[in-house]
Design an enzyme around this catalytic site. Structure first.
Site, PDB file in Angstrom:
ATOM      1  N   ASP A  86      52.404  32.710  18.671  1.00 21.14           N
ATOM      2  CA  ASP A  86      51.890  31.428  17.980  1.00 21.14           C
ATOM      3  C   ASP A  86      50.607  32.051  17.161  1.00 21.14           C
ATOM      4  OD1 ASP A  86      52.030  28.796  16.605  1.00 21.14           O
ATOM      5  OD2 ASP A  86      53.302  28.555  18.251  1.00 21.14           O
ATOM      6  N   LYS A 115      53.032  36.792  26.660  1.00 22.18           N
ATOM      7  CA  LYS A 115      54.244  37.284  25.348  1.00 22.18           C
ATOM      8  C   LYS A 115      53.388  35.386  24.202  1.00 22.18           C
ATOM      9  CE  LYS A 115      56.868  40.211  27.246  1.00 22.18           C
ATOM     10  NZ  LYS A 115      56.911  39.526  29.001  1.00 22.18           N
TER      11      LYS A 115
HETATM   12  P1  5BU Z   1      61.356  45.234  36.250  1.00 18.67           P
HETATM   13  O1  5BU Z   1      62.276  44.830  37.314  1.00 18.67           O
HETATM   14  O2  5BU Z   1      60.289  46.403  36.923  1.00 18.67           O
HETATM   15  O3  5BU Z   1      62.029  45.431  35.395  1.00 18.67           O
HETATM   16  O4  5BU Z   1      60.636  44.313  35.400  1.00 18.67           O
HETATM   17  C1  5BU Z   1      59.775  44.436  34.526  1.00 18.67           C
HETATM   18  C2  5BU Z   1      58.487  43.785  33.921  1.00 18.67           C
HETATM   19  O5  5BU Z   1      57.880  43.609  32.647  1.00 18.67           O
HETATM   20  C3  5BU Z   1      59.246  41.798  33.724  1.00 18.67           C
HETATM   21  O6  5BU Z   1      57.842  41.383  34.266  1.00 18.67           O
HETATM   22  C4  5BU Z   1      58.849  42.143  32.445  1.00 18.67           C
HETATM   23  O7  5BU Z   1      59.493  40.795  31.550  1.00 18.67           O
HETATM   24  C5  5BU Z   1      57.941  42.854  31.953  1.00 18.67           C
HETATM   25  N1  5BU Z   1      58.530  43.654  30.199  1.00 18.67           N
HETATM   26  C6  5BU Z   1      58.975  44.535  30.110  1.00 18.67           C
HETATM   27  O8  5BU Z   1      59.894  44.734  31.378  1.00 18.67           O
HETATM   28  N2  5BU Z   1      59.385  45.303  28.820  1.00 18.67           N
HETATM   29  C7  5BU Z   1      58.230  44.198  28.596  1.00 18.67           C
HETATM   30  O9  5BU Z   1      58.408  45.660  27.242  1.00 18.67           O
HETATM   31  C8  5BU Z   1      57.740  43.973  28.470  1.00 18.67           C
HETATM   32  C9  5BU Z   1      57.115  43.520  29.376  1.00 18.67           C
HETATM   33 BR1  5BU Z   1      56.286  43.695  26.788  1.00 18.67          BR
END
Ligand code: 5BU
Length: 246
Positions: free
Chosen positions: A74, A71
């Protein structure tokens, strides 16, 4: 999409574990049922450039692209430099995430960092997020799509996997030329920890997502293989049904 078709899976594994050995073990366990590996390299407590090669090798053995969810946010020049640094993301990541918040030039900065090491990579811009209360408004999404659709470095967008309506909206805005990958997906839908929201994987693909990003739904389940297979099946079935309806 080629890897997804070979494996009949649109699952991107969010491998949010803390040590390299745990990560390698997870990849080797569910590798055949996923199509890409999403990392947060700055979460790894025993990071070491040489040891990290074990993760890269395991990804390669399992036919996986590597997607570092850094993400970047900058200005373009600093993002270019941050792709190097201690983790040297540019030298191993095929894909990275970036915010559009600082302006459109971030995509050129990231693109240039891959050129610096004679590699090519792709960017996923955050057009939506899955977490509650995020500030990515519909107007913001429009600007993200304007930048992304005009850039060869941008291969796709991150959409909000917890909302079928938001995914359809993003698909309408972006057209068919870019991918949409969606976190916030779980077979048990509802509210996750600390503001995470979840939607159903089948619904996400049906409404226009091309890849479901799944973390805890797989690595926290009692049977990781069965769980990965279930997400793969839900995603693939939904894709077939979506394409049959075109
Ligand atoms: P989960 O355990 O399935 O909830 O993990 C979700 C992953 O997706 C986690 O690594 C977050 O950093 C990533 N993510 C997210 O959950 N939501 C977002 O909007 C974004 C990334 Br961009």
């Amino acid at each position: 999409m080629e890897i997804s078709t070979r494996k009949k899976s649109l699952v991107i594994l969010a491998a949010d574990l803390y040590t390299i050995d745990e990560l390698v073990n997870l990849i080797d366990t569910v590798g055949p049922y996923i199509s890409a590996l999403k990392t947060h390299v700055d979460m790894i407590i025993d990071f070491d450039k040489l040891k990290w090669k074990k993760v890269l090798k395991s990804a390669e053995n399992n036919d996986l692209m590597i997607f570092e969810d850094r993400k970047f946010a900058d200005i373009g020049k600093i993002s270019q430099i941050q792709m190097g640094g201690i983790y040297d993301i540019r030298s191993w990541a095929d894909l990275v995430t970036a915010h559009r918040i600082s302006g459109p030039d971030i995509v050129d900065g990231l693109g240039a960092s891959w050129s610096d090491v004679e590699r090519i990579g792709g960017i996923f811009l955050l057009a939506q997020m899955s977490s509650r209360g995020n500030l990515l408004s519909s107007e913001y999404t429009d600007e993200v799509v304007n930048t992304g659709n005009g850039s060869p470095h941008v291969v796709g967008y991150i959409g909000n996997g917890s909302s079928a309506a938001e995914i359809s909206d993003l698909r309408e805005k972006s057209g068919d030329g870019k991918l949409i990958w969606t976190p916030g997906v779980n077979l048990e839908t509802g509210v996750g920890k600390l503001g995470q929201r979840y939607g159903n994987p089948y619904d996400a693909i049906k409404s226009g997502s091309d890849g479901i990003i799944v973390g805890s739904g797989i690595y926290n389940s009692k049977d990781r293989v069965e769980s990965a297979k279930a997400y793969a099946k839900a995603s693939w079935d939904a894709l077939i049904e979506r394409e049959d309806n075109v």
